[in-house]
Design a protein around this motif. Structure first.
Motif, PDB file in Angstrom:
ATOM      1  N   CYS B  62      -6.778   0.968 -19.540  1.00 10.85           N
ATOM      2  CA  CYS B  62      -6.944   2.408 -19.319  1.00 10.85           C
ATOM      3  C   CYS B  62      -6.518   2.890 -18.020  1.00 10.85           C
ATOM      4  O   CYS B  62      -5.712   3.753 -17.857  1.00 10.85           O
ATOM      5  CB  CYS B  62      -8.377   2.779 -19.420  1.00 10.85           C
ATOM      6  N   LEU B  63      -6.562   1.810 -17.071  1.00 10.15           N
ATOM      7  CA  LEU B  63      -6.004   2.019 -15.775  1.00 10.15           C
ATOM      8  C   LEU B  63      -4.464   1.947 -15.739  1.00 10.15           C
ATOM      9  O   LEU B  63      -3.734   2.689 -15.020  1.00 10.15           O
ATOM     10  CB  LEU B  63      -6.514   0.792 -14.589  1.00 10.15           C
ATOM     11  N   ASP B  64      -4.055   1.249 -16.833  1.00 12.21           N
ATOM     12  CA  ASP B  64      -2.576   1.014 -16.648  1.00 12.21           C
ATOM     13  C   ASP B  64      -2.112   2.514 -17.304  1.00 12.21           C
ATOM     14  O   ASP B  64      -1.180   3.168 -16.801  1.00 12.21           O
ATOM     15  CB  ASP B  64      -2.128   0.015 -17.767  1.00 12.21           C
ATOM     16  N   VAL B  65      -2.627   2.990 -18.452  1.00  9.78           N
ATOM     17  CA  VAL B  65      -2.323   4.308 -19.000  1.00  9.78           C
ATOM     18  C   VAL B  65      -2.404   5.531 -17.715  1.00  9.78           C
ATOM     19  O   VAL B  65      -1.513   6.209 -17.558  1.00  9.78           O
ATOM     20  CB  VAL B  65      -3.178   4.813 -20.144  1.00  9.78           C
ATOM     21  N   TYR B  66      -3.602   5.273 -16.959  1.00  8.71           N
ATOM     22  CA  TYR B  66      -3.773   6.481 -15.833  1.00  8.71           C
ATOM     23  C   TYR B  66      -2.582   6.418 -15.147  1.00  8.71           C
ATOM     24  O   TYR B  66      -1.992   7.317 -14.475  1.00  8.71           O
ATOM     25  CB  TYR B  66      -5.075   6.196 -15.325  1.00  8.71           C
ATOM     26  N   ALA B  67      -2.242   5.073 -14.644  1.00  8.08           N
ATOM     27  CA  ALA B  67      -1.327   5.005 -13.391  1.00  8.08           C
ATOM     28  C   ALA B  67      -0.057   5.348 -14.033  1.00  8.08           C
ATOM     29  O   ALA B  67       1.027   6.097 -13.363  1.00  8.08           O
ATOM     30  CB  ALA B  67      -1.243   3.523 -13.190  1.00  8.08           C
ATOM     31  N   LEU B  68       0.352   5.121 -15.366  1.00  3.82           N
ATOM     32  CA  LEU B  68       1.650   5.637 -15.989  1.00  3.82           C
ATOM     33  C   LEU B  68       1.761   6.963 -15.992  1.00  3.82           C
ATOM     34  O   LEU B  68       2.980   7.739 -16.063  1.00  3.82           O
ATOM     35  CB  LEU B  68       1.917   4.894 -17.354  1.00  3.82           C
ATOM     36  N   ARG B  69       0.709   7.622 -16.390  1.00  4.72           N
ATOM     37  CA  ARG B  69       0.726   9.111 -16.359  1.00  4.72           C
ATOM     38  C   ARG B  69       0.765   9.870 -15.070  1.00  4.72           C
ATOM     39  O   ARG B  69       1.727  10.665 -14.972  1.00  4.72           O
ATOM     40  CB  ARG B  69      -0.579   9.600 -17.114  1.00  4.72           C
ATOM     41  N   ILE B  70       0.187   9.195 -14.124  1.00  2.64           N
ATOM     42  CA  ILE B  70       0.412  10.017 -12.818  1.00  2.64           C
ATOM     43  C   ILE B  70       1.351   9.298 -11.869  1.00  2.64           C
ATOM     44  O   ILE B  70       1.342   9.877 -10.686  1.00  2.64           O
ATOM     45  CB  ILE B  70      -1.135  10.475 -12.212  1.00  2.64           C
ATOM     46  N   LYS B  71       2.254   8.482 -12.385  1.00  4.66           N
ATOM     47  CA  LYS B  71       3.022   7.505 -11.735  1.00  4.66           C
ATOM     48  C   LYS B  71       2.535   7.122 -10.471  1.00  4.66           C
ATOM     49  O   LYS B  71       3.217   6.989  -9.348  1.00  4.66           O
ATOM     50  CB  LYS B  71       4.238   8.538 -11.659  1.00  4.66           C
ATOM     51  N   ARG B  72       1.301   6.417 -10.534  1.00 14.55           N
ATOM     52  CA  ARG B  72       0.782   5.927  -9.457  1.00 14.55           C
ATOM     53  C   ARG B  72       1.044   4.551  -9.061  1.00 14.55           C
ATOM     54  O   ARG B  72       1.200   3.794 -10.202  1.00 14.55           O
ATOM     55  CB  ARG B  72      -0.525   6.102  -9.159  1.00 14.55           C
ATOM     56  N   ASP B  73       1.421   3.855  -8.049  1.00 11.98           N
ATOM     57  CA  ASP B  73       1.705   2.430  -7.873  1.00 11.98           C
ATOM     58  C   ASP B  73       0.153   1.736  -7.762  1.00 11.98           C
ATOM     59  O   ASP B  73      -0.584   1.971  -6.898  1.00 11.98           O
ATOM     60  CB  ASP B  73       2.227   2.120  -6.632  1.00 11.98           C
ATOM     61  N   LEU B  74      -0.028   0.710  -8.743  1.00 10.99           N
ATOM     62  CA  LEU B  74      -1.427  -0.119  -8.748  1.00 10.99           C
ATOM     63  C   LEU B  74      -1.103  -1.224  -7.782  1.00 10.99           C
ATOM     64  O   LEU B  74      -2.163  -1.776  -7.748  1.00 10.99           O
ATOM     65  CB  LEU B  74      -1.783  -0.133 -10.031  1.00 10.99           C
ATOM     66  N   GLN B  75      -0.031  -1.654  -7.304  1.00  8.97           N
ATOM     67  CA  GLN B  75       0.066  -2.842  -6.594  1.00  8.97           C
ATOM     68  C   GLN B  75      -0.281  -3.001  -5.170  1.00  8.97           C
ATOM     69  O   GLN B  75       0.524  -3.702  -4.534  1.00  8.97           O
ATOM     70  CB  GLN B  75       1.580  -3.569  -6.719  1.00  8.97           C
ATOM     71  N   SER B  76      -1.505  -2.614  -4.775  1.00  6.81           N
ATOM     72  CA  SER B  76      -1.861  -2.838  -3.451  1.00  6.81           C
ATOM     73  C   SER B  76      -2.629  -4.001  -3.441  1.00  6.81           C
ATOM     74  O   SER B  76      -3.260  -4.601  -4.266  1.00  6.81           O
ATOM     75  CB  SER B  76      -3.045  -1.678  -3.092  1.00  6.81           C
ATOM     76  N   PRO B  77      -2.497  -4.755  -2.197  1.00  5.43           N
ATOM     77  CA  PRO B  77      -3.096  -6.232  -2.167  1.00  5.43           C
ATOM     78  C   PRO B  77      -4.671  -6.136  -2.680  1.00  5.43           C
ATOM     79  O   PRO B  77      -5.144  -7.292  -3.381  1.00  5.43           O
ATOM     80  CB  PRO B  77      -2.888  -6.486  -0.705  1.00  5.43           C
ATOM     81  N   VAL B  78      -5.359  -5.368  -2.252  1.00  4.08           N
ATOM     82  CA  VAL B  78      -6.773  -5.135  -2.583  1.00  4.08           C
ATOM     83  C   VAL B  78      -7.029  -5.354  -4.206  1.00  4.08           C
ATOM     84  O   VAL B  78      -7.681  -6.172  -4.828  1.00  4.08           O
ATOM     85  CB  VAL B  78      -7.424  -4.309  -2.117  1.00  4.08           C
ATOM     86  N   LEU B  79      -6.281  -4.272  -4.951  1.00  5.10           N
ATOM     87  CA  LEU B  79      -6.443  -4.052  -6.176  1.00  5.10           C
ATOM     88  C   LEU B  79      -5.795  -5.486  -7.096  1.00  5.10           C
ATOM     89  O   LEU B  79      -6.426  -5.900  -7.855  1.00  5.10           O
ATOM     90  CB  LEU B  79      -5.431  -2.943  -6.750  1.00  5.10           C
ATOM     91  N   VAL B  80      -4.733  -5.982  -6.551  1.00  6.22           N
ATOM     92  CA  VAL B  80      -4.158  -7.155  -7.174  1.00  6.22           C
ATOM     93  C   VAL B  80      -4.967  -8.145  -7.011  1.00  6.22           C
ATOM     94  O   VAL B  80      -5.248  -9.204  -7.935  1.00  6.22           O
ATOM     95  CB  VAL B  80      -2.583  -7.381  -6.679  1.00  6.22           C
ATOM     96  N   SER B  81      -5.775  -8.403  -5.805  1.00  5.99           N
ATOM     97  CA  SER B  81      -6.644  -9.822  -5.706  1.00  5.99           C
ATOM     98  C   SER B  81      -8.021  -9.482  -6.697  1.00  5.99           C
ATOM     99  O   SER B  81      -8.139 -10.552  -7.314  1.00  5.99           O
ATOM    100  CB  SER B  81      -7.190  -9.562  -4.266  1.00  5.99           C
ATOM    101  N   LEU B  82      -8.235  -8.068  -6.765  1.00  8.76           N
ATOM    102  CA  LEU B  82      -9.509  -7.993  -7.824  1.00  8.76           C
ATOM    103  C   LEU B  82      -9.050  -8.551  -9.347  1.00  8.76           C
ATOM    104  O   LEU B  82      -9.600  -9.151  -9.949  1.00  8.76           O
ATOM    105  CB  LEU B  82      -9.742  -6.558  -7.813  1.00  8.76           C
ATOM    106  N   PHE B  83      -7.568  -7.953  -9.490  1.00  6.04           N
ATOM    107  CA  PHE B  83      -7.081  -8.619 -10.980  1.00  6.04           C
ATOM    108  C   PHE B  83      -7.131  -9.841 -10.887  1.00  6.04           C
ATOM    109  O   PHE B  83      -7.332 -10.475 -12.091  1.00  6.04           O
ATOM    110  CB  PHE B  83      -5.779  -7.735 -10.856  1.00  6.04           C
ATOM    111  N   VAL B  84      -6.462 -10.642 -10.132  1.00 10.68           N
ATOM    112  CA  VAL B  84      -6.482 -11.840 -10.003  1.00 10.68           C
ATOM    113  C   VAL B  84      -7.842 -12.721 -10.106  1.00 10.68           C
ATOM    114  O   VAL B  84      -7.889 -13.598 -11.252  1.00 10.68           O
ATOM    115  CB  VAL B  84      -5.780 -12.596  -8.712  1.00 10.68           C
ATOM    116  N   VAL B  85      -8.796 -12.448  -9.499  1.00 11.10           N
ATOM    117  CA  VAL B  85     -10.181 -13.075  -9.593  1.00 11.10           C
ATOM    118  C   VAL B  85     -10.590 -12.764 -11.140  1.00 11.10           C
ATOM    119  O   VAL B  85     -11.078 -13.535 -11.806  1.00 11.10           O
ATOM    120  CB  VAL B  85     -11.044 -12.494  -8.740  1.00 11.10           C
TER     121      VAL B  85
END
Lengths: 153, 153
Positions: B62-85
């Motif tokens: 869902c987050l990917d769809v949202y990012a693709l629709r509004i063309k937002r970059d999801l690759q901030s260190p805080v977000l990626v850390s959360l995804f990694v864990v």
């Protein structure tokens, strides 16, 4: 490359490898001592996987001792790539072996209550699986450290 | 940050998440359809673990769809850390669940030959475990990609 705690060719790295090797050996020894283990595919796989883990960790411990004695740096990209692949493969196999054996131990001791009725050495099985999980935890630690070192190049 | 194939907020990332979600759902559906699964702790754990995996992958899709629709970059260190864990935890739980269930399926179909004598739906158990392994493979792929992206900062 970053000098991280537990990286190859350091004292902490050597301690980590000795720990992996020791717990893997203890897991094998306990499983071999438990009667009737050879009737179960998962327990035989646990021994094979822990044997591979023991050999891998022992080999890397020897390499660490060699690097510490002649003060050689082991953190070349090629060597670390090799450690990453090896650690990841052995970590996955160790977790798979520990979990499949744990599945059977839980089935026998909780779901079917076979431990008492069939007089199985479930205590030894449980301890062996616990040691396998500790081995997996230590190798997962090594694996993540190696991946981190490699990606930081 | 590097723009890797399968990273969050990209089309390949979305396909990977949908794949994880789909196979986890298929694994749960098959296990629930197999009679007598609730007698085994490992099979119940498989359902719980695949359920968690499904929710996590669905949320990220869902987050990917949202990012693709509004063309937002999801690759901030805080977000990626959360995804990694999150990816690492769910990947480990999925592998543990798949392996413990596989241990029991192998025990019943090979070691004890209970599938025929006890008339158990081993085919469904096997297929459910296979789907769980495919889910694990896809989430392990995501997990390594995220770790790589985080470490490349």
């Amino acid at each position: 490359m970053k000098d991280v705690v537990g990286s190859p060719g350091t004292k902490t790295g050597l301690i980590l490898r000795i720990g992996q090797c020791g717990f893997a050996t203890a897991s094998i020894a306990l499983m071999v001592c438990a009667a009737g283990f050879s009737n179960y595919t998962a327990f035989c796989y646990l021994i094979a996987s822990m044997g591979l883990q023991m050999l891998w960790s022992f080999g890397l411990a020897c390499l660490d001792v060699y690097a510490l004695r002649i003060k050689r740096d082991l953190q070349s990209p090629v060597l670390v790539s090799l450690f990453v692949v090896g650690d990841w493969v052995t970590a996955t196999l160790s977790l798979a072996a520990a979990c499949s054996s744990a599945g059977i131990v839980v089935l026998y001791s909780k779901d079917l209550s076979f431990c008492i009725s069939e007089n199985l050495p479930c205590g030894k099985y449980q301890l062996s699986v616990t040691f396998a999980f500790i081995t997996w935890f230590l190798i997962a630690l090594s694996s993540h450290l190696m991946f981190w070192i490699l990606a930081s190049v």
